[in-house]
Design an enzyme around this catalytic site. Structure first.
Site, PDB file in Angstrom:
ATOM      1  N   ILE A 273       0.827  -1.199   0.000  1.00 49.30           N
ATOM      2  CA  ILE A 273       0.000   0.000   0.000  1.00 49.30           C
ATOM      3  C   ILE A 273       0.869   1.260   0.000  1.00 49.30           C
ATOM      4  O   ILE A 273       0.582   2.226  -0.702  1.00 49.30           O
ATOM      5  CB  ILE A 273      -0.913  -0.012   1.248  1.00 49.30           C
ATOM      6  CG1 ILE A 273      -1.843  -1.235   1.209  1.00 49.30           C
ATOM      7  CG2 ILE A 273      -1.727   1.267   1.342  1.00 49.30           C
ATOM      8  CD1 ILE A 273      -2.551  -1.515   2.532  1.00 49.30           C
TER       9      ILE A 273
ATOM     10  N   LYS B 255      -3.162  -1.405  16.445  1.00 46.84           N
ATOM     11  CA  LYS B 255      -3.990  -0.626  15.515  1.00 46.84           C
ATOM     12  C   LYS B 255      -4.999   0.254  16.268  1.00 46.84           C
ATOM     13  O   LYS B 255      -5.365   1.331  15.793  1.00 46.84           O
ATOM     14  CB  LYS B 255      -4.696  -1.574  14.540  1.00 46.84           C
ATOM     15  CG  LYS B 255      -3.713  -2.243  13.574  1.00 46.84           C
ATOM     16  CD  LYS B 255      -3.122  -1.215  12.631  1.00 46.84           C
ATOM     17  CE  LYS B 255      -1.856  -1.655  11.959  1.00 46.84           C
ATOM     18  NZ  LYS B 255      -1.258  -0.621  11.104  1.00 46.84           N
TER      19      LYS B 255
ATOM     20  N   SER C 171      -6.382  -0.142  11.007  1.00 42.69           N
ATOM     21  CA  SER C 171      -7.087  -1.293  10.443  1.00 42.69           C
ATOM     22  C   SER C 171      -8.392  -1.517  11.178  1.00 42.69           C
ATOM     23  O   SER C 171      -8.491  -1.250  12.379  1.00 42.69           O
ATOM     24  CB  SER C 171      -6.215  -2.544  10.569  1.00 42.69           C
ATOM     25  OG  SER C 171      -6.988  -3.695  10.300  1.00 42.69           O
TER      26      SER C 171
ATOM     27  N   TYR D  74      -1.534  -7.308  17.188  1.00 40.70           N
ATOM     28  CA  TYR D  74      -1.931  -6.460  16.063  1.00 40.70           C
ATOM     29  C   TYR D  74      -3.115  -5.556  16.411  1.00 40.70           C
ATOM     30  O   TYR D  74      -3.093  -4.358  16.137  1.00 40.70           O
ATOM     31  CB  TYR D  74      -2.294  -7.355  14.874  1.00 40.70           C
ATOM     32  CG  TYR D  74      -2.485  -6.601  13.578  1.00 40.70           C
ATOM     33  CD1 TYR D  74      -1.378  -6.129  12.874  1.00 40.70           C
ATOM     34  CD2 TYR D  74      -3.745  -6.353  13.059  1.00 40.70           C
ATOM     35  CE1 TYR D  74      -1.538  -5.435  11.681  1.00 40.70           C
ATOM     36  CE2 TYR D  74      -3.914  -5.661  11.871  1.00 40.70           C
ATOM     37  CZ  TYR D  74      -2.808  -5.217  11.193  1.00 40.70           C
ATOM     38  OH  TYR D  74      -2.970  -4.522  10.012  1.00 40.70           O
TER      39      TYR D  74
HETATM   40  N1  LIG Z   1      -2.966  -5.561   3.734  1.00 39.84           N
HETATM   41  C1  LIG Z   1      -4.079  -5.433   4.436  1.00 39.84           C
HETATM   42  O1  LIG Z   1      -5.055  -6.145   4.227  1.00 39.84           O
HETATM   43  C2  LIG Z   1      -4.167  -4.392   5.516  1.00 39.84           C
HETATM   44  C3  LIG Z   1      -5.372  -4.256   6.206  1.00 39.84           C
HETATM   45  C4  LIG Z   1      -5.467  -3.292   7.215  1.00 39.84           C
HETATM   46  C5  LIG Z   1      -4.370  -2.498   7.503  1.00 39.84           C
HETATM   47  N2  LIG Z   1      -3.216  -2.656   6.835  1.00 39.84           N
HETATM   48  C6  LIG Z   1      -2.087  -1.783   7.182  1.00 39.84           C
HETATM   49  O2  LIG Z   1      -1.532  -1.200   6.030  1.00 39.84           O
HETATM   50  C7  LIG Z   1      -0.164  -0.873   6.270  1.00 39.84           C
HETATM   51  C8  LIG Z   1       0.679  -1.309   5.066  1.00 39.84           C
HETATM   52  O3  LIG Z   1       0.604  -2.713   4.936  1.00 39.84           O
HETATM   53  P1  LIG Z   1       0.784  -3.511   3.569  1.00 39.84           P
HETATM   54  O4  LIG Z   1      -0.396  -4.393   3.476  1.00 39.84           O
HETATM   55  O5  LIG Z   1       1.108  -2.606   2.462  1.00 39.84           O
HETATM   56  O6  LIG Z   1       2.022  -4.448   3.960  1.00 39.84           O
HETATM   57  P2  LIG Z   1       3.436  -4.733   3.247  1.00 39.84           P
HETATM   58  O7  LIG Z   1       3.268  -4.898   1.787  1.00 39.84           O
HETATM   59  O8  LIG Z   1       4.022  -5.830   4.041  1.00 39.84           O
HETATM   60  O9  LIG Z   1       4.216  -3.387   3.504  1.00 39.84           O
HETATM   61  C9  LIG Z   1       4.583  -3.018   4.794  1.00 39.84           C
HETATM   62  C10 LIG Z   1       5.720  -2.035   4.700  1.00 39.84           C
HETATM   63  O10 LIG Z   1       6.132  -1.715   6.047  1.00 39.84           O
HETATM   64  C11 LIG Z   1       7.524  -1.914   6.134  1.00 39.84           C
HETATM   65  N3  LIG Z   1       7.970  -2.269   7.477  1.00 39.84           N
HETATM   66  C12 LIG Z   1       7.624  -3.355   8.213  1.00 39.84           C
HETATM   67  N4  LIG Z   1       8.291  -3.359   9.375  1.00 39.84           N
HETATM   68  C13 LIG Z   1       9.064  -2.247   9.383  1.00 39.84           C
HETATM   69  C14 LIG Z   1       9.989  -1.705  10.302  1.00 39.84           C
HETATM   70  N5  LIG Z   1      10.284  -2.312  11.457  1.00 39.84           N
HETATM   71  N6  LIG Z   1      10.601  -0.546   9.997  1.00 39.84           N
HETATM   72  C15 LIG Z   1      10.336   0.078   8.821  1.00 39.84           C
HETATM   73  N7  LIG Z   1       9.476  -0.390   7.908  1.00 39.84           N
HETATM   74  C16 LIG Z   1       8.861  -1.548   8.184  1.00 39.84           C
HETATM   75  C17 LIG Z   1       7.818  -3.009   5.155  1.00 39.84           C
HETATM   76  O11 LIG Z   1       9.190  -3.034   4.850  1.00 39.84           O
HETATM   77  P3  LIG Z   1       9.908  -4.376   4.288  1.00 39.84           P
HETATM   78  O12 LIG Z   1       9.678  -4.381   2.814  1.00 39.84           O
HETATM   79  O13 LIG Z   1      11.312  -4.177   4.677  1.00 39.84           O
HETATM   80  O14 LIG Z   1       9.260  -5.542   4.974  1.00 39.84           O
HETATM   81  C18 LIG Z   1       6.940  -2.600   3.988  1.00 39.84           C
HETATM   82  O15 LIG Z   1       7.528  -1.583   3.249  1.00 39.84           O
HETATM   83  C19 LIG Z   1       0.200  -1.543   7.580  1.00 39.84           C
HETATM   84  O16 LIG Z   1       0.210  -0.569   8.603  1.00 39.84           O
HETATM   85  C20 LIG Z   1      -0.930  -2.525   7.800  1.00 39.84           C
HETATM   86  O17 LIG Z   1      -1.163  -2.768   9.169  1.00 39.84           O
HETATM   87  C21 LIG Z   1      -3.082  -3.584   5.832  1.00 39.84           C
END
Ligand SMILES: NC(=O)c1ccc[n+]([C@@H]2O[C@H](COP(=O)([O-])OP(=O)(O)OC[C@H]3O[C@@H](n4cnc5c(N)ncnc54)[C@H](OP(=O)(O)O)[C@@H]3O)[C@@H](O)[C@H]2O)c1
Ligand SMILES: *[C@@H]1O[C@H](CO)[C@@H](O)[C@H](O)[C@H]1NC(C)=O
Ligand SMILES: *[C@@H]1O[C@H](CO)[C@@H](O)[C@H](O)[C@H]1NC(C)=O
Ligand SMILES: *[C@@H]1O[C@H](CO)[C@@H](O)[C@H](O)[C@H]1NC(C)=O
Ligand SMILES: *[C@@H]1O[C@H](CO)[C@@H](O)[C@H](O)[C@H]1NC(C)=O
Length: 339
Positions: A63, A223, A191, A219
Site C-alpha cells: 500500500i 492498531k 485497520s 496487532y
Molecule cells: N494488507 C491489508 O489487508 C491491511 C489491512 C489493514 C491495515 N493494513 C495496514 O496497512 C499498512 C501497510 O501494509 P501492507 O499491506 O502494504 O504491507 P506490506 O506490503 O508488508 O508493507 C509493509 C511495509 O512496512 C515496512 N515495514 C515493516 N516493518 C518495518 C519496520 N520495522 N521498519 C520500517 N518499515 C517496516 C515493510 O518493509 P519491508 O519491505 O522491509 O518488509 C513494507 O515496506 C500496515 O500498517 C498494515 O497494518 C493492511
C-alpha cells in the site's frame, strides 16, 4: 422443504439444502465482505503537490509504495522510510521510472528500533526544509513474529513497537517541522482489526518474560493505538494547522500476509490467497483511502477522524475514551524516554 410428490422434488431437496443454499449464503457473505472491506473509486482530485514534501514509512512495498507512486505523480518530493537498503533502492528506482519524478529518495528507518527512529528523524531535520504530509503506513501483520522474533530492540512487543510506538516517536520528533510547514497533516494507517479489542488498554508496566508493558501486545492493540494516537494528536495540535487522521485501507493483497506461509500448510495458505484475491483489493485500490485523506480537497476539514473506503468510518468506542487516549500518550512518552 417438501419431501414428497415426485422423485424430482425428492432429488432436488438434498441438492437445495446441501449445495445450492449454502452456496447462496457463501456468495452473499463474500458480497458483504467485499462491501465492508471494499475500496473506493480512485481519488479523483487533480491536486498537484509541487513544492510539497511527503514522508511515507514502508514506502517500498504494498500500500505504501502505491501511495508513493500516486503522490510522486502529483509532483511531491517523496521520502521513503525503509528498513532495507536494497528494497528501498529498488523501490525508488521503480517509482522514478513509473512517474518521471526524480525527487524520490529514501532514508533508513527501522521502526522496531527507537534509536533508528531517532536517527531517521535527525536525518530528515538535517536534510529537509519542510514536511507537508507524514504517512505512518509501515506495519507488520499478526504473524510477523514467526519470522522476526517477538520483541523490538528496546524490549517492547514487536507488533506494538513496530506499528504503534516507533511511529509515535517518529511523529513526535517531526512535529516542529510539520508545524513550520502548516497546513500539514499526519495520516496513520490503522485497520478495522482494531475493532477486535474488547477492553481498554492495560498500561501495567512491569516487565514480563523480558517484554516491557507486557499487555500492550498484538496487532489489534497496535492498531487501536494508531486510532487513539490520531485522536490525541488532533486534540493536542488544535490551532497548529496540523491535522491527524487514521485510515483502514481495506483487505489488501500484499506481502503483509506472507508470514502465514510459516503458519499454515501450503494448500490452506493457497486457499487463503484465493479468497483474498476474490474479496480483497490490490495495493493500488488499497492506497486510495490514504491518498484521499492526505490530499483530497473534500477531506481537508477533518481532524482526529477514522476513515475507510474514502469516507468517515466508525471507530471502536474504546478509541473514543479521551482519558485513555491521553494515558496512552503519557505512557508512550515514557516508553520513548521523552518528557
Ligand atoms: N494488507 C491489508 O489487508 C491491511 C489491512 C489493514 C491495515 N493494513 C495496514 O496497512 C499498512 C501497510 O501494509 P501492507 O499491506 O502494504 O504491507 P506490506 O506490503 O508488508 O508493507 C509493509 C511495509 O512496512 C515496512 N515495514 C515493516 N516493518 C518495518 C519496520 N520495522 N521498519 C520500517 N518499515 C517496516 C515493510 O518493509 P519491508 O519491505 O522491509 O518488509 C513494507 O515496506 C500496515 O500498517 C498494515 O497494518 C493492511
Ligand atoms: C518469543 O519467541 C520465542 C521463540 O522465538 C519463544 O520461545 C518465546 O516463548 C517467545 N516469548 C514470548 C513472551 O512470547
Ligand atoms: C498516528 O497519528 C498520531 C497522531 O495523529 C501520531 O501521534 C502517531 O504516532 C501516528 N502513528 C501511529 C502509527 O499511531
Ligand atoms: C492488567 O492486567 C494484569 C494481568 O491480567 C492485572 O493484574 C492488572 O490488574 C491489570 N491492570 C489494569 C489497570 O487493568
Ligand atoms: C489494481 O487493479 C486496478 C484495476 O482495478 C489496476 O488499474 C491497477 O493497476 C492494479 N494495481 C496493481 C498493483 O496491480
Amino acid at each position: 422443504m417438501e419431501l414428497k410428490v415426485s422423485g424430482v422434488t425428492f432429488a432436488l431437496c438434498p441438492f437445495l439444502t446441501l449445495v445450492f443454499v449454502p452456496l447462496l449464503i457463501l456468495l452473499f457473505l463474500l458480497y458483504v465482505f467485499r462491501e465492508v472491506l471494499g475500496s473506493c473509486p480512485p481519488c479523483k482530485s487533480n491536486r498537484r503537490l509541487d513544492g510539497k514534501t511527503v514522508i511515507i514509512t514502508g514506502g517500498n512495498a504494498g500500500i505504501g509504495k502505491e501511495t508513493a507512486i500516486d503522490l510522486a505523480r502529483r509532483g511531491a518530493r517523496v521520502i521513503l522510510g525503509c528498513r532495507s537498503e536494497d528494497r528501498a533502492r529498488a523501490a525508488v528506482r521503480d517509482i522514478i521510472a513509473k512517474t518521471g519524478n526524480s525527487k524520490v529518495v529514501f532514508y533508513i528507518l527501522d521502526l522496531a528500533d527507537l534509536d533508528s527512529v531517532r536517527q531517521f528523524a535527525a536525518t530528515v531535520l538535517e536534510k529537509e526544509s519542510r514536511l507537508d504530509i507524514l504517512i505512518n503506513n509501515a506495519g507488520i501483520g499478526k504473524s510477523a513474529v514467526l519470522i522476526s522474533g517477538n520483541t523490538t530492540k528496546q524490549g517492547f512487543d514487536l507488533t506494538f513497537g513496530t506499528n504503534y510506538l516507533g511511529p509515535f516517536l517518529l511523529t513526535y520528533l517531526l512535529l516542529d517541522l510539520l508545524r513550520s510547514s502548516a497546513p500539514s497533516q499526519i495520516v496513520n494507517v490503522s485497520s478495522h482489526m482494531h475493532w477486535f479489542c474488547f477492553r481498554q488498554l492495560n498500561f501495567s508496566s512491569e516487565t514480563q518474560n523480558g517484554v516491557q508493558y507486557p499487555y500492550l501486545k498484538g496487532y489489534e492493540i497496535s492498531k487501536l493505538g494508531n486510532v487513539m494516537h490520531a485522536r490525541e494528536l488532533a486534540k493536542r495540535l488544535q490551532s497548529t494547522g496540523i491535522r491527524a487522521n487514521s485510515v483502514h485501507p481495506g483487505l489488501v493483497e500484499t506481502e503483509i500476509w506472507a508470514p502465514l506461509k510459516k503458519k499454515y500448510p501450503g494448500w490452506l495458505y493457497n486457499i487463503l490467497v484465493a479468497i483474498r484475491r476474490m474479496i480483497g483489493l490490490n495495493s493500488t485500490e488499497g492506497a486510495q483511502t490514504t491518498i484521499y485523506v492526505a490530499i483530497d480537497e473534500g477531506a481537508q476539514d477533518y481532524n482526529g477522524q477514522y476513515f475507510a473506503k474514502c469516507t468517515i468510518s466508525k471507530e471502536n468506542r474504546l478509541a473514543l475514551d479521551d482519558s485513555a487516549c491521553a494515558l496512552l500518550w503519557d505512557h508512550s512518552m515514557k516508553m520513548c524516554s521523552l518528557k
